[in-house]
Design a protein around this motif. Sequence first.
Motif, mmCIF file in Angstrom:
data_model
loop_
_atom_site.group_PDB
_atom_site.id
_atom_site.type_symbol
_atom_site.label_atom_id
_atom_site.label_comp_id
_atom_site.label_asym_id
_atom_site.label_seq_id
_atom_site.Cartn_x
_atom_site.Cartn_y
_atom_site.Cartn_z
ATOM 1 N N ILE A 278 53.349 -14.624 33.784
ATOM 2 C CA ILE A 278 54.669 -14.000 33.862
ATOM 3 C C ILE A 278 55.611 -14.857 34.700
ATOM 4 O O ILE A 278 56.784 -15.035 34.360
ATOM 5 N N LYS A 279 55.098 -15.398 35.811
ATOM 6 C CA LYS A 279 55.911 -16.298 36.644
ATOM 7 C C LYS A 279 56.349 -17.530 35.866
ATOM 8 O O LYS A 279 57.400 -18.106 36.132
ATOM 9 N N GLN A 280 55.542 -17.925 34.893
ATOM 10 C CA GLN A 280 55.868 -19.079 34.047
ATOM 11 C C GLN A 280 56.710 -18.674 32.840
ATOM 12 O O GLN A 280 56.914 -19.466 31.916
ATOM 13 N N ASN A 281 57.207 -17.437 32.841
ATOM 14 C CA ASN A 281 58.019 -16.899 31.731
ATOM 15 C C ASN A 281 57.267 -16.935 30.410
ATOM 16 O O ASN A 281 57.845 -17.203 29.355
ATOM 17 N N ASP A 282 55.981 -16.660 30.477
ATOM 18 C CA ASP A 282 55.134 -16.681 29.276
ATOM 19 C C ASP A 282 54.478 -15.310 29.106
ATOM 20 O O ASP A 282 53.265 -15.167 29.205
ATOM 21 N N HIS A 283 55.317 -14.297 28.854
ATOM 22 C CA HIS A 283 54.728 -12.968 28.670
ATOM 23 C C HIS A 283 53.959 -12.884 27.347
ATOM 24 O O HIS A 283 53.123 -12.001 27.170
ATOM 25 N N PHE A 284 54.232 -13.803 26.437
ATOM 26 C CA PHE A 284 53.485 -13.832 25.171
ATOM 27 C C PHE A 284 51.990 -14.020 25.446
ATOM 28 O O PHE A 284 51.153 -13.241 24.976
ATOM 29 N N GLU B 146 63.143 -9.915 21.331
ATOM 30 C CA GLU B 146 61.686 -10.088 21.310
ATOM 31 C C GLU B 146 61.233 -10.740 20.005
ATOM 32 O O GLU B 146 60.316 -11.578 19.995
ATOM 33 N N LEU B 147 61.883 -10.383 18.905
ATOM 34 C CA LEU B 147 61.559 -11.019 17.617
ATOM 35 C C LEU B 147 61.898 -12.506 17.644
ATOM 36 O O LEU B 147 61.124 -13.340 17.132
ATOM 37 N N ILE B 148 63.034 -12.839 18.249
ATOM 38 C CA ILE B 148 63.417 -14.250 18.395
ATOM 39 C C ILE B 148 62.365 -14.987 19.217
ATOM 40 O O ILE B 148 61.962 -16.117 18.891
ATOM 41 N N TYR B 149 61.898 -14.332 20.271
ATOM 42 C CA TYR B 149 60.872 -14.916 21.140
ATOM 43 C C TYR B 149 59.561 -15.111 20.369
ATOM 44 O O TYR B 149 58.924 -16.172 20.445
ATOM 45 N N LEU B 150 59.148 -14.098 19.621
ATOM 46 C CA LEU B 150 57.904 -14.195 18.847
ATOM 47 C C LEU B 150 57.996 -15.308 17.805
ATOM 48 O O LEU B 150 57.017 -16.027 17.560
ATOM 49 N N LYS B 151 59.153 -15.441 17.182
ATOM 50 C CA LYS B 151 59.358 -16.495 16.179
ATOM 51 C C LYS B 151 59.086 -17.881 16.775
ATOM 52 O O LYS B 151 58.567 -18.772 16.100
ATOM 53 N N SER B 152 59.439 -18.034 18.054
ATOM 54 C CA SER B 152 59.263 -19.341 18.703
ATOM 55 C C SER B 152 57.817 -19.604 19.099
ATOM 56 O O SER B 152 57.446 -20.744 19.402
ATOM 57 N N LYS B 153 56.974 -18.548 19.090
ATOM 58 C CA LYS B 153 55.598 -18.691 19.579
ATOM 59 C C LYS B 153 54.552 -18.764 18.462
ATOM 60 O O LYS B 153 53.461 -19.280 18.667
ATOM 61 N N ILE C 225 51.909 -14.547 9.564
ATOM 62 C CA ILE C 225 52.559 -13.739 10.596
ATOM 63 C C ILE C 225 54.025 -14.128 10.716
ATOM 64 O O ILE C 225 54.906 -13.271 10.855
ATOM 65 N N SER C 226 54.299 -15.419 10.656
ATOM 66 C CA SER C 226 55.686 -15.892 10.728
ATOM 67 C C SER C 226 56.532 -15.278 9.625
ATOM 68 O O SER C 226 57.696 -14.915 9.845
ATOM 69 N N GLN C 227 55.953 -15.167 8.453
ATOM 70 C CA GLN C 227 56.680 -14.588 7.319
ATOM 71 C C GLN C 227 57.025 -13.122 7.596
ATOM 72 O O GLN C 227 58.142 -12.676 7.291
ATOM 73 N N GLN C 228 56.105 -12.378 8.184
ATOM 74 C CA GLN C 228 56.359 -10.976 8.515
ATOM 75 C C GLN C 228 57.447 -10.852 9.589
ATOM 76 O O GLN C 228 58.322 -9.987 9.501
ATOM 77 N N ILE C 229 57.372 -11.729 10.586
ATOM 78 C CA ILE C 229 58.381 -11.715 11.652
ATOM 79 C C ILE C 229 59.755 -12.066 11.086
ATOM 80 O O ILE C 229 60.761 -11.424 11.407
#
Length: 445
Positions: A57-63, A382-389, A395-399
């Motif tokens: 979380i400190k590294q801004n990686d909640h994913f 959050e969707l934008i964030y997930l797209k980047s991860k 899964i990308s297609q669903q997002i």
Amino acid sequence: MLSPILANAKQAGIKELDERFKALSFNTYKSIAKNSKLTQFNDDNIEELAHKIKQLIKQNDHFSAIALIHKNINIIKDNISNQYVFEFIELLLKHNEYKIARSLYTQLKNESEQYFIANAALKFAKYHSDRHEWQLTLDYLNTELRELSSENTNHAFMLQGMALQYLKKHRQAIKIYEKIKGRSAYYSSAQLNIAVAHIRQDWWTDAHIVINQLFKDFPSIKQQELGNRLYLMLGYSLLSKEYYRESRESFRNISLDSQYTNKALMGISLAAISQGDNIGALNALERLKEKASYDLVVEESHLLLPHIYKKLEQYMTANAGYTSAVTYYQKRIQQINQELNHANYYRLNHMTINQQSEFIIAETPLKFTELYPQYFLNNLNELIYLKSKITSPSISQQIDKLYQEYSEAFNIMIKGLLEHRLSALNSYLNQAHYGIAQLYDKNSE
């Protein structure tokens, strides 16, 4: 009755999109946890798991942090009566990873002590309160609140009061708010809401007593934005009861750098008009008109100024003012129409957002959360964030598909806010034309 936010959310299909987001989020993290090389901790290492999650979380990686919770969900459930479970639930709810958070709460209710159940319930009550889901908020707080710490108990009272107030149970809400005492960080907000509840029931004298007592007990509030909000509310309440002098004094206490300054200037002008103090009204409106913004009250000032000059029988100045207002409103209407006609999609990364969380489009501040819930924007981000991860094609297609639907809904909402402003400007334009016609008729007599 639904609150305005929930009513508009329902109309826009936001709730359905939210449920689909929750399902997609859960399946995404479950898939990542299953196929990744994330660490699998042992049952007796929940402290190490919590430490690792904090690092991420400190590294801004909640994913990765949420994926790690999925990976180790059985270990967490085996240690369900552990303080770290509260931190996991809070992280999951913050990012709307609701399904797994709810599974932890169910496990708590089945196996843990009241202390753990009550503290977890408070986090879910806060989650639903933020979404204006008031009955669910009350349902979660229907537990042993005495198991909470003193300040968490006050937090629970605050949420209960808000839920009852929005459900129009004002008297019950006031009784709950009164349980919050002066030492609490929630005290000032509770007193503000008590004043609002009194005003809603037309007990304006009681509301004024509450506000004035709060200022007396906590003078420092006067220098805070909460104080500015209280002065604004008090000013308009006094104005509605025809206490014009007291109303103006209240508005004058609002600091010049406050987000409420423009509304205060409009309040001063309306009170002055009611007192027959046209010069005072002119001064306030001139200051408002000079503001470098397109708040609705600033736009309205262009119409009210010539109205005052007409009352002063300065007909040439009034005519010039109405003519200027017509030109101004025509220009603003053209600006907004161009934005409505040319924009295929409004996207978060193409917009300016000011300190009051307003979108600035065609130089027009639009308060999104006046009509729509904040969680819609949170999900979109959050969707934008997930797209980047995500690298998995399926899964990308669903997002991408859900993101496109969110973008379309967002586009409709922003257009609706622009059309709402357009309607107000057209009304002002018609009134300006009418003002010119009246002056023409007078001159023809």
